[in-house]
Scaffold this motif. Sequence first.
Motif, PDB file in Angstrom:
ATOM      1  N   HIS A 129      37.269  42.243  40.272  1.00  0.00           N
ATOM      2  CA  HIS A 129      37.795  42.364  38.908  1.00  0.00           C
ATOM      3  C   HIS A 129      36.679  42.722  37.929  1.00  0.00           C
ATOM      4  O   HIS A 129      36.856  43.533  37.021  1.00  0.00           O
ATOM      5  CB  HIS A 129      38.475  41.058  38.486  1.00  0.00           C
ATOM      6  N   SER A 130      35.527  42.134  38.131  1.00  0.00           N
ATOM      7  CA  SER A 130      34.391  42.418  37.246  1.00  0.00           C
ATOM      8  C   SER A 130      33.968  43.887  37.367  1.00  0.00           C
ATOM      9  O   SER A 130      33.690  44.555  36.363  1.00  0.00           O
ATOM     10  CB  SER A 130      33.212  41.506  37.607  1.00  0.00           C
ATOM     11  N   TRP A 131      33.915  44.367  38.607  1.00  0.00           N
ATOM     12  CA  TRP A 131      33.524  45.764  38.825  1.00  0.00           C
ATOM     13  C   TRP A 131      34.527  46.702  38.159  1.00  0.00           C
ATOM     14  O   TRP A 131      34.133  47.672  37.490  1.00  0.00           O
ATOM     15  CB  TRP A 131      33.459  46.036  40.335  1.00  0.00           C
ATOM     16  N   ARG A 132      35.808  46.374  38.301  1.00  0.00           N
ATOM     17  CA  ARG A 132      36.833  47.240  37.714  1.00  0.00           C
ATOM     18  C   ARG A 132      36.795  47.217  36.194  1.00  0.00           C
ATOM     19  O   ARG A 132      37.005  48.249  35.534  1.00  0.00           O
ATOM     20  CB  ARG A 132      38.224  46.819  38.222  1.00  0.00           C
ATOM     21  N   GLN A 133      36.532  46.072  35.621  1.00  0.00           N
ATOM     22  CA  GLN A 133      36.535  45.947  34.157  1.00  0.00           C
ATOM     23  C   GLN A 133      35.146  46.170  33.551  1.00  0.00           C
ATOM     24  O   GLN A 133      34.991  46.104  32.325  1.00  0.00           O
ATOM     25  CB  GLN A 133      37.097  44.577  33.756  1.00  0.00           C
ATOM     26  N   ARG A 134      34.171  46.369  34.425  1.00  0.00           N
ATOM     27  CA  ARG A 134      32.785  46.618  33.993  1.00  0.00           C
ATOM     28  C   ARG A 134      32.241  45.490  33.117  1.00  0.00           C
ATOM     29  O   ARG A 134      31.404  45.707  32.233  1.00  0.00           O
ATOM     30  CB  ARG A 134      32.675  47.975  33.267  1.00  0.00           C
ATOM     31  N   ARG A 135      32.700  44.285  33.348  1.00  0.00           N
ATOM     32  CA  ARG A 135      32.161  43.099  32.677  1.00  0.00           C
ATOM     33  C   ARG A 135      32.465  41.899  33.566  1.00  0.00           C
ATOM     34  O   ARG A 135      33.381  41.947  34.401  1.00  0.00           O
ATOM     35  CB  ARG A 135      32.819  42.904  31.303  1.00  0.00           C
ATOM     36  N   VAL A 136      31.706  40.844  33.401  1.00  0.00           N
ATOM     37  CA  VAL A 136      31.895  39.680  34.271  1.00  0.00           C
ATOM     38  C   VAL A 136      33.261  39.048  34.008  1.00  0.00           C
ATOM     39  O   VAL A 136      33.591  38.701  32.868  1.00  0.00           O
ATOM     40  CB  VAL A 136      30.775  38.641  34.051  1.00  0.00           C
ATOM     41  N   VAL A 137      34.034  38.936  35.067  1.00  0.00           N
ATOM     42  CA  VAL A 137      35.325  38.253  35.037  1.00  0.00           C
ATOM     43  C   VAL A 137      35.235  37.087  36.015  1.00  0.00           C
ATOM     44  O   VAL A 137      34.883  37.290  37.176  1.00  0.00           O
ATOM     45  CB  VAL A 137      36.467  39.196  35.467  1.00  0.00           C
ATOM     46  N   THR A 138      35.511  35.897  35.533  1.00  0.00           N
ATOM     47  CA  THR A 138      35.485  34.736  36.427  1.00  0.00           C
ATOM     48  C   THR A 138      36.912  34.342  36.776  1.00  0.00           C
ATOM     49  O   THR A 138      37.876  34.796  36.155  1.00  0.00           O
ATOM     50  CB  THR A 138      34.766  33.544  35.777  1.00  0.00           C
ATOM     51  N   THR A 139      37.022  33.495  37.797  1.00  0.00           N
ATOM     52  CA  THR A 139      38.340  32.963  38.158  1.00  0.00           C
ATOM     53  C   THR A 139      38.246  31.440  38.193  1.00  0.00           C
ATOM     54  O   THR A 139      37.148  30.873  38.284  1.00  0.00           O
ATOM     55  CB  THR A 139      38.817  33.485  39.530  1.00  0.00           C
ATOM     56  N   ASP A 140      39.388  30.799  38.131  1.00  0.00           N
ATOM     57  CA  ASP A 140      39.408  29.338  38.113  1.00  0.00           C
ATOM     58  C   ASP A 140      39.322  28.730  39.505  1.00  0.00           C
ATOM     59  O   ASP A 140      38.925  27.572  39.665  1.00  0.00           O
ATOM     60  CB  ASP A 140      40.694  28.827  37.434  1.00  0.00           C
ATOM     61  N   SER A 141      39.723  29.501  40.477  1.00  0.00           N
ATOM     62  CA  SER A 141      39.734  28.954  41.833  1.00  0.00           C
ATOM     63  C   SER A 141      39.664  30.104  42.823  1.00  0.00           C
ATOM     64  O   SER A 141      39.739  31.277  42.446  1.00  0.00           O
ATOM     65  CB  SER A 141      41.019  28.149  42.072  1.00  0.00           C
ATOM     66  N   THR A 142      39.487  29.761  44.093  1.00  0.00           N
ATOM     67  CA  THR A 142      39.571  30.756  45.156  1.00  0.00           C
ATOM     68  C   THR A 142      40.537  30.232  46.212  1.00  0.00           C
ATOM     69  O   THR A 142      40.725  29.024  46.345  1.00  0.00           O
ATOM     70  CB  THR A 142      38.205  31.009  45.828  1.00  0.00           C
ATOM     71  N   ASN A 143      41.122  31.151  46.945  1.00  0.00           N
ATOM     72  CA  ASN A 143      42.041  30.750  48.004  1.00  0.00           C
ATOM     73  C   ASN A 143      41.996  31.803  49.096  1.00  0.00           C
ATOM     74  O   ASN A 143      42.751  32.774  49.098  1.00  0.00           O
ATOM     75  CB  ASN A 143      43.462  30.612  47.440  1.00  0.00           C
ATOM     76  N   THR A 144      41.052  31.606  50.022  1.00  0.00           N
ATOM     77  CA  THR A 144      40.875  32.573  51.115  1.00  0.00           C
ATOM     78  C   THR A 144      40.224  31.874  52.289  1.00  0.00           C
ATOM     79  O   THR A 144      39.475  30.892  52.109  1.00  0.00           O
ATOM     80  CB  THR A 144      39.991  33.748  50.668  1.00  0.00           C
ATOM     81  N   ILE A 145      40.500  32.388  53.494  1.00  0.00           N
ATOM     82  CA  ILE A 145      39.775  31.884  54.670  1.00  0.00           C
ATOM     83  C   ILE A 145      38.382  32.496  54.760  1.00  0.00           C
ATOM     84  O   ILE A 145      37.554  32.034  55.535  1.00  0.00           O
ATOM     85  CB  ILE A 145      40.541  32.158  55.981  1.00  0.00           C
ATOM     86  N   ALA A 146      38.124  33.530  53.956  1.00  0.00           N
ATOM     87  CA  ALA A 146      36.822  34.210  54.019  1.00  0.00           C
ATOM     88  C   ALA A 146      35.808  33.433  53.181  1.00  0.00           C
ATOM     89  O   ALA A 146      35.402  33.852  52.099  1.00  0.00           O
ATOM     90  CB  ALA A 146      36.956  35.654  53.552  1.00  0.00           C
ATOM     91  N   ASP A 147      35.389  32.292  53.738  1.00  0.00           N
ATOM     92  CA  ASP A 147      34.525  31.367  52.995  1.00  0.00           C
ATOM     93  C   ASP A 147      33.207  31.998  52.563  1.00  0.00           C
ATOM     94  O   ASP A 147      32.637  31.613  51.545  1.00  0.00           O
ATOM     95  CB  ASP A 147      34.257  30.129  53.857  1.00  0.00           C
ATOM     96  N   GLY A 148      32.745  32.973  53.316  1.00  0.00           N
ATOM     97  CA  GLY A 148      31.441  33.557  53.020  1.00  0.00           C
ATOM     98  C   GLY A 148      31.395  34.388  51.749  1.00  0.00           C
ATOM     99  O   GLY A 148      30.315  34.701  51.238  1.00  0.00           O
ATOM    100  N   VAL A 149      32.557  34.749  51.211  1.00  0.00           N
ATOM    101  CA  VAL A 149      32.577  35.611  50.022  1.00  0.00           C
ATOM    102  C   VAL A 149      33.354  34.973  48.872  1.00  0.00           C
ATOM    103  O   VAL A 149      33.745  35.674  47.927  1.00  0.00           O
ATOM    104  CB  VAL A 149      33.172  37.008  50.342  1.00  0.00           C
ATOM    105  N   ALA A 150      33.558  33.646  48.943  1.00  0.00           N
ATOM    106  CA  ALA A 150      34.478  33.013  47.999  1.00  0.00           C
ATOM    107  C   ALA A 150      33.777  32.456  46.760  1.00  0.00           C
ATOM    108  O   ALA A 150      33.749  31.254  46.534  1.00  0.00           O
ATOM    109  CB  ALA A 150      35.267  31.912  48.714  1.00  0.00           C
TER     110      ALA A 150
END
Lengths: 326, 326
Positions: A214-235
Amino acid sequence: MQETRLDTARIRAARRVIDPIFLDTPLYRCEALEPALGCTVSIKLETANPVRSFKARGTEVVANLLADSGSRAAVCASAGNLGQALAWSGRGRGIDVTVVASRFATVTKLDRIRALGARLELVDGDHEMARERAAAIAQYDGIRLVEDSLDIETCEGAATIGLELMETAPAFDTVLIALGGGALATGVGHVVKTLAPEAEVICIQPLGAPAMTHSWRQRRVVTTDSTNTIADGVAGRYPIPAVLSDLLLVADDAVLVQESSIIAGMRLLLTHAGLVVEPSAALGIAAILEDPDRFAGRHVVTIVCGSNVDVDAYHRWVGAAPIHRS
Amino acid sequence: MQETRLDTARIRAARRVIDPIFLDTPLYRCEALEPALGCTVSIKLETANPVRSFKARGTEVVANLLADSGSRAAVCASAGNLGQALAWSGRGRGIDVTVVASRFATVTKLDRIRALGARLELVDGDHEMARERAAAIAQYDGIRLVEDSLDIETCEGAATIGLELMETAPAFDTVLIALGGGALATGVGHVVKTLAPEAEVICIQPLGAPAMTHSWRQRRVVTTDSTNTIADGVAGRYPIPAVLSDLLLVADDAVLVQESSIIAGMRLLLTHAGLVVEPSAALGIAAILEDPDRFAGRHVVTIVCGSNVDVDAYHRWVGAAPIHRS
C-alpha cells in the motif's frame, strides 16, 4: 535511475565478508513447474545453508562490522529468520546476540535461535512490538540494534543475491521477490535495475500483510493495524520510510496475493520441485498462479528465500495429516 | 592404495565439461540434525538442479564425449535418475536418448524422462531386465549403451563430488555414500582415499537390496534373486565385477540398513533439515541411526543424492496422508 541508499561497489565488497557457505546458491530452471505456471521458471534457492534462509547474507555483513569495531553484543527483533542468522553470524565472532520475537512466532525458528546460543526474549504481541522492545534493550544496554531493512548492511547482504542473478545466462525477464521489511526487495532490486534495467522487478506481499505494498502504491508510508497471514516472515505493519524510498526507485510493481495462492504455491514447490518452503518463499509462485497471463511465455526467476517451517503446520497447509515427530 | 579404474586428473578434467549448474553444490553443517544423531553432520546436497539428483554429473561427461565423437544417439537402463540425467544432457547436445526402465519404477521419474524428450521403453520386470533390454537395443540400433557404474565417465562425473568435499574446511572424519551400482561410491571413494586417506569411506545399502554389499564383504560378485526396498535408486541385483574391484580398494566398510531406518532418516531430514529426499538419499542418516556409537563425536558428511519421489508415496513413508495434487 535515481540513487537508492545502496551502492553496487559496496555490495560487491559485502560478498567478500560473507561466509561463502551463504553465497553462490543454486540457480536453476525448474521445468517440472512450468506446465502448471505457463512460463519459464528458474529458482534461486536460499534454503540450503545452516540457517535455511537468505538472512545470513546480511547478518554476516553486520557481524563483520561489529567484530571489526570491537563490539561484543547486538540485539535484533525478528520473526525468526533474522534472529537465527544473527545468532549464527554472532556466535562465530564472539558477539553476544539477543533476539526479541513475538511469542506467536514459528516454534522451530525460536528453537533454532536458542540452539544457536542467542538469548531469546519473547513479547506478548506482534513483530512491531518486538521491534520496540529490541530498540529499548539496545538503548538500555548500550549495544547495537540491528534493524532489518533499515540497516544498510542487511540490504547489501541481500543484494548479493542480485549479483549472482546477474552472472547467469540466459537472462531472465522478471524477478519475483518476497516483500516484507524490504531488504531483499530493495537490495536485489537495486542490483537488477543497475545492471539489467530492462528486467522487471516485482515484489509480492500477502493480502493479509499489505502495508509496504500500500505504501509503494500511494508513495507514502501506510501502516496497518494488524496482520493476518501464514507468511510470518513478511508480516510487518510499519514500513520504514527510507526503505520505501528505495523501493519506489527499484520496484516495477508490488502485488498482493491471497493465502490460498500461497498455499497452492507451497504445494506446487513440493510436488514439482521437491522443495519444502516457508510461506514467504512461495509468494512468487503465488503471484504467477493469480495472474498467469501476465507471465505467459516469460522467463521468471523466483527467490526461494527460506524453509523454516513447523512441519506439522506445513502438513496442514499442503493438505496432509501431522506426522510422527522424530 | 592400489589403483582403481579412476584417475584424479581425469576427474578434474571432467569438471570442465559438466554444466556448472550441477557443480559446486551446497555443502553445509546441519546442526539441527545433530541432537538426534549424536555426531557432527554435514550435508552435501545434490538435489537443487534441473534433474534433482547427482546423476547428471556423469551424463554430462558421457554426452560431451558422444557429441565430440559425432554420435547422435544413446540408450541406457535406469531406475529413473540416470534416465532423467541422460535425457537432459543429451537434449542439450542433439543426442537422441532412449531410456529403458522397469514399469514398476517411480512414476514421477518416468514422467520427467518423457518430459525431457527421451524415448521411454518400459519392461515388465526389474532393473536388471531393463539393463538387458537396453543392451539389446544398443546392439540392434548400433548406438552407444550408457552403463551406469561400468562406464568410467559415470564414475568420473560422480567423483567430482569428491573433489568438492576435499575443498572444504574443516575436514570431515567420515563420508557416507549410498551404494547401488557403485559409481557414486567408487568415484567419491577414489577421490577421498587419494586426497585424504585418513577419512573413512562408508557405503550404505538397504538390507532389501544387498548384492553389492555382500559382494564387497566376500570379495567376489554375489548376486541376489530379487530386491525388496523402497530405495529404488540402489536396487540392483547383479554387481559389475570391475566396479566391485574398485569398491574393494576404496571402501572402508559397506553397511546394510533396514527399511524402517531409511524412513526414519527421510523423516529426520524433513523435520530438521527441511529436505524432501528420495529413500536412497536417506541411507547415510539411516546408518547413523542404526549405529550411533560408531559415529559419536565424529564429523560425518552424508551425500543427499536425489529427491525424485512420488509425493503420495513420500507422505505414506513419512507418515502423513496423501495430499491434493496440483
